[in-house]
Design a protein around this motif. Sequence first.
Motif, PDB file in Angstrom:
ATOM      1  N   PHE A   1       0.841  -1.199   0.000  1.00  0.00           N
ATOM      2  CA  PHE A   1       0.000   0.000   0.000  1.00  0.00           C
ATOM      3  C   PHE A   1       0.876   1.249   0.000  1.00  0.00           C
ATOM      4  N   ASN A   2       0.505   2.205  -0.812  1.00  0.00           N
ATOM      5  CA  ASN A   2       1.164   3.512  -0.805  1.00  0.00           C
ATOM      6  C   ASN A   2       0.335   4.491   0.016  1.00  0.00           C
ATOM      7  N   THR A   3       1.010   5.369   0.720  1.00  0.00           N
ATOM      8  CA  THR A   3       0.296   6.381   1.502  1.00  0.00           C
ATOM      9  C   THR A   3       0.435   7.749   0.852  1.00  0.00           C
ATOM     10  N   GLY A   4      -0.623   8.551   0.999  1.00  0.00           N
ATOM     11  CA  GLY A   4      -0.559   9.979   0.693  1.00  0.00           C
ATOM     12  C   GLY A   4      -0.288  10.695   2.003  1.00  0.00           C
ATOM     13  N   ALA A   5      -1.332  10.888   2.776  1.00  0.00           N
ATOM     14  CA  ALA A   5      -1.188  11.403   4.141  1.00  0.00           C
ATOM     15  C   ALA A   5      -0.609  10.299   5.029  1.00  0.00           C
TER      16      ALA A   5
ATOM     17  N   VAL B   1       2.204   4.742   9.754  1.00  0.00           N
ATOM     18  CA  VAL B   1       2.878   4.755   8.451  1.00  0.00           C
ATOM     19  C   VAL B   1       3.097   6.210   8.058  1.00  0.00           C
ATOM     20  N   PRO B   2       4.333   6.594   7.719  1.00  0.00           N
ATOM     21  CA  PRO B   2       4.570   7.983   7.290  1.00  0.00           C
ATOM     22  C   PRO B   2       3.802   8.307   6.004  1.00  0.00           C
ATOM     23  N   GLY B   3       3.593   9.585   5.763  1.00  0.00           N
ATOM     24  CA  GLY B   3       3.002  10.019   4.502  1.00  0.00           C
ATOM     25  C   GLY B   3       3.978   9.853   3.345  1.00  0.00           C
ATOM     26  N   GLN B   4       3.445   9.809   2.131  1.00  0.00           N
ATOM     27  CA  GLN B   4       4.272   9.670   0.929  1.00  0.00           C
ATOM     28  C   GLN B   4       5.236   8.509   1.065  1.00  0.00           C
ATOM     29  N   SER B   5       4.752   7.414   1.562  1.00  0.00           N
ATOM     30  CA  SER B   5       5.585   6.247   1.802  1.00  0.00           C
ATOM     31  C   SER B   5       4.798   5.003   1.401  1.00  0.00           C
ATOM     32  N   SER B   6       5.188   3.867   1.912  1.00  0.00           N
ATOM     33  CA  SER B   6       4.459   2.634   1.596  1.00  0.00           C
ATOM     34  C   SER B   6       4.705   1.607   2.694  1.00  0.00           C
TER      35      SER B   6
END
Lengths: 105, 105
Positions: free
Chosen positions: A48-52, A84-89
């Motif tokens: 999964f990729n994160t935005g926020a 989970v940090p933002g802009q990460s996965s």
Amino acid sequence: MITEKIDGVSVSTQANVYFDGKCVSHSITFPDGTRKSVGVVLPATLTFNTGAPEIMECVAGSCEYRLAGSDTWHTSKAGDRFNVPGQSSFDIRVTEAYHYICHFG
Amino acid sequence: MITEKIDGVSVSTQANVYFDGKCVSHSITFPDGTRKSVGVVLPATLTFNTGAPEIMECVAGSCEYRLAGSDTWHTSKAGDRFNVPGQSSFDIRVTEAYHYICHFG
């Protein structure tokens, strides 16, 4: 402590379907405009990729997860949370259904 | 008219997973105690049994359904509803995700 229900929210009726249905969630909105989602990951290994930034709270079942840049898998069970940090996965391995609340921001 | 969201409800955080994940729903409860569910059926042909009578309201996608005792398949699209008697069953054929609200009683 396990969050079994969330009161006083607006629920979006259309589900979010990811990875051919291996992950299904419904979005909820609080009266103050805060958005979260409640969902389930079925048996699979996914990325999964994160935005926020996200906080993943397990409400039933379990998963193993590995954050981007780490070699270490951790277990998350009912009542556990991970950040989970933002802009990460993150990678997630599920062998029984993993039921979650996703908190953003 | 399509019901895009449902306000002021309590949502159960654990999903209902049927048919190995071909159908996933979340239960919601209204302040007066009325229960409904919001869910999605992924591409599949399935048979659902009813306890209480149900009204299936499509909010996105579509399905074909056939009530117990009938040979006729009907199409249900976003904005459409169909009624299923209690203690009965229906067959559903989905080729694109069928997003629904299930009203009981």
